[in-house]
Motif scaffolding. Structure first.
Motif, PDB file in Angstrom:
ATOM      1  N   LEU A  68      32.488 -55.597  60.619  1.00 56.47           N
ATOM      2  CA  LEU A  68      32.678 -57.042  60.676  1.00 56.47           C
ATOM      3  C   LEU A  68      33.400 -57.429  61.962  1.00 56.47           C
ATOM      4  N   GLU A  73      36.260 -65.325  59.026  1.00 52.50           N
ATOM      5  CA  GLU A  73      36.107 -64.893  57.642  1.00 52.50           C
ATOM      6  C   GLU A  73      34.655 -64.917  57.174  1.00 52.50           C
ATOM      7  N   GLY A  74      33.759 -65.386  58.038  1.00 50.68           N
ATOM      8  CA  GLY A  74      32.368 -65.419  57.644  1.00 50.68           C
ATOM      9  C   GLY A  74      32.038 -66.623  56.772  1.00 50.68           C
ATOM     10  N   PRO A  75      30.883 -66.605  56.142  1.00 50.64           N
ATOM     11  CA  PRO A  75      29.932 -65.496  56.152  1.00 50.64           C
ATOM     12  C   PRO A  75      29.257 -65.329  57.515  1.00 50.64           C
ATOM     13  N   ALA A 141      26.438 -59.743  49.313  1.00 49.89           N
ATOM     14  CA  ALA A 141      26.703 -60.543  50.507  1.00 49.89           C
ATOM     15  C   ALA A 141      28.076 -61.203  50.477  1.00 49.89           C
ATOM     16  N   ALA A 142      28.423 -61.823  49.368  1.00 50.39           N
ATOM     17  CA  ALA A 142      29.712 -62.512  49.285  1.00 50.39           C
ATOM     18  C   ALA A 142      30.876 -61.532  49.411  1.00 50.39           C
ATOM     19  N   TYR A 144      31.036 -58.799  51.072  1.00 50.15           N
ATOM     20  CA  TYR A 144      31.192 -58.286  52.427  1.00 50.15           C
ATOM     21  C   TYR A 144      31.103 -59.385  53.496  1.00 50.15           C
ATOM     22  N   SER A 145      31.217 -60.624  53.101  1.00 51.64           N
ATOM     23  CA  SER A 145      31.240 -61.761  54.040  1.00 51.64           C
ATOM     24  C   SER A 145      29.971 -61.853  54.873  1.00 51.64           C
ATOM     25  N   ILE A 146      28.830 -61.596  54.238  1.00 51.83           N
ATOM     26  CA  ILE A 146      27.528 -61.646  54.898  1.00 51.83           C
ATOM     27  C   ILE A 146      26.814 -62.930  54.507  1.00 51.83           C
ATOM     28  N   ASP A 147      26.118 -63.513  55.458  1.00 50.01           N
ATOM     29  CA  ASP A 147      25.273 -64.668  55.164  1.00 50.01           C
ATOM     30  C   ASP A 147      23.874 -64.168  54.812  1.00 50.01           C
TER      31      ASP A 147
END
Length: 338
Positions: A68, A73-75, A141-142, A144-147
């Motif tokens: 990351l 903080e993403g996503p 996804a949520a 690991y802060s992925i969109d």
């Protein structure tokens, strides 16, 4: 240009860098040649990382690494690297990651996927593993802060082949080997980058003879077609090239694709990508694929990781991710409850 009838020897491609070298003699069983060692990346500087995350439980090879950006903080939009190595060798933490981890500074989360190699499992295990890895990433996804609406598959050589297949967004159950499986989640991607991937192994030797540049004999270790596919030339890479009746694997929901290939590639003939790009044009029309020929580049050439080419890559990804973001924003505005 190399004289057409002059045979190739080790000296012709002994200088290839990275983890995709094919110059060492093999034992005929597929997999890495004797004494082969993968060059590994330096990941010590990455502060936020999750290593060796299992995405399935059939094999120890079914692991991925996730990195990351240091800030935010993403996503985050996600680039998933699929390593090369002729389907028989390679490592998710190889030195290609020295290049692609620079994407962290561009605001991308980076994942690198390990998959079962041909010495462990024949086709379509590598594709099935990649598809399952993408399902896992979407499901978590949520966490690991992925969109999940901005995911791109990327790979070179064998990894380019796998990234291109991922970019086709073939629905669950419609890829060979999935017919009897119960699959949960979505493995689709918004975009794909294929760098010098082999797309039709059955035509590679003929193309190599015609161009007078590429190495002729793609049945030699460690990339024996019978080892990779279980039986000689049985791997449906022709589906990837959109030839014959298998062209149906192209879907209208396929995401944009960036294809790069060196014109003097000694291992995977340049025409592999030319035919692939033309097949996309014929099936889906203009605007679905961008083709970047590298006139002086060999296989695994340093030009791919050069500053100018990485600018091409990140600029293209930024454009695709912005389009995906704008589309998602528009959808939310039209349907606030979503």
């Amino acid at each position: 240009m190399k004289p057409e009838n002059k045979p190739f020897g080790v000296e012709d491609y002994a200088d290839l860098g990275g983890s995709l070298r094919f110059d060492a003699p093999g034992d005929g069983a597929g997999g890495p040649p004797a004494g082969f060692q993968v060059k590994m990346a330096d990941i010590s500087w990455v502060k936020r990382k999750y290593l060796d995350i299992p995405y399935a439980n059939q094999s120890p090879a079914q692991r991925l690494d996730l990195y990351l950006p240091e800030e935010g903080e993403g996503p985050f939009p996600l680039v998933v690297h699929i390593h090369g190595g002729g389907f028989g060798m390679g490592d998710k933490r190889d030195d290609h990651m020295d290049t692609y981890l620079k994407g962290l500074a561009h605001g991308y989360a980076i994942v690198s996927v390990e998959y079962r190699l041909s010495g462990e499992a024949i086709f379509s295990a590598a594709v099935l593993d990649c598809r399952e890895a993408f399902r896992f990433l979407r499901k978590h996804a949520a966490e690991y802060s992925i969109d999940p609406d901005r995911i791109c598959a990327l790979g070179g050589s064998a990894g380019g082949n796998l990234a291109a297949i991922m970019g086709m967004n073939i629905p669950n159950g419609q890829f060979p080997g999935e017919e009897e499986l119960t699959l949960e989640g979505d493995c689709s991607v918004q975009a794909a980058v294929d760098q010098f991937g082999p797309m039709d192994v059955c035509t590679m030797d003929d193309q190599a003879r015609a161009n007078g540049v590429s190495f002729v004999d793609h049945d030699t270790p460690p990339v024996r077609r019978e080892q990779l596919h279980g039986r000689r030339a049985a791997y449906p890479v022709r589906r990837v090239a959109g030839q014959g009746q298998s062209c149906h694997l192209y879907q209208r929901q396929d995401g944009p694709m960036l294809v790069e290939h060196g014109c003097v590639d000694k291992l995977v003939p340049f025409m592999q990508s030319v035919n692939f790009v033309n097949a996309i044009y014929q099936k889906l029309g203009q605007g679905r694929v961008e083709f970047v020929p590298l006139p002086n580049a060999d296989h695994e050439d340093k030009e791919y990781s050069s500053e100018w080419n990485m600018n091409v890559l990140w600029t293209w990804l930024d454009k695709i991710c912005k389009l995906c973001y704008d589309k998602k924003k528009e959808t939310v505005m039209k349907n606030p409850s979503t």
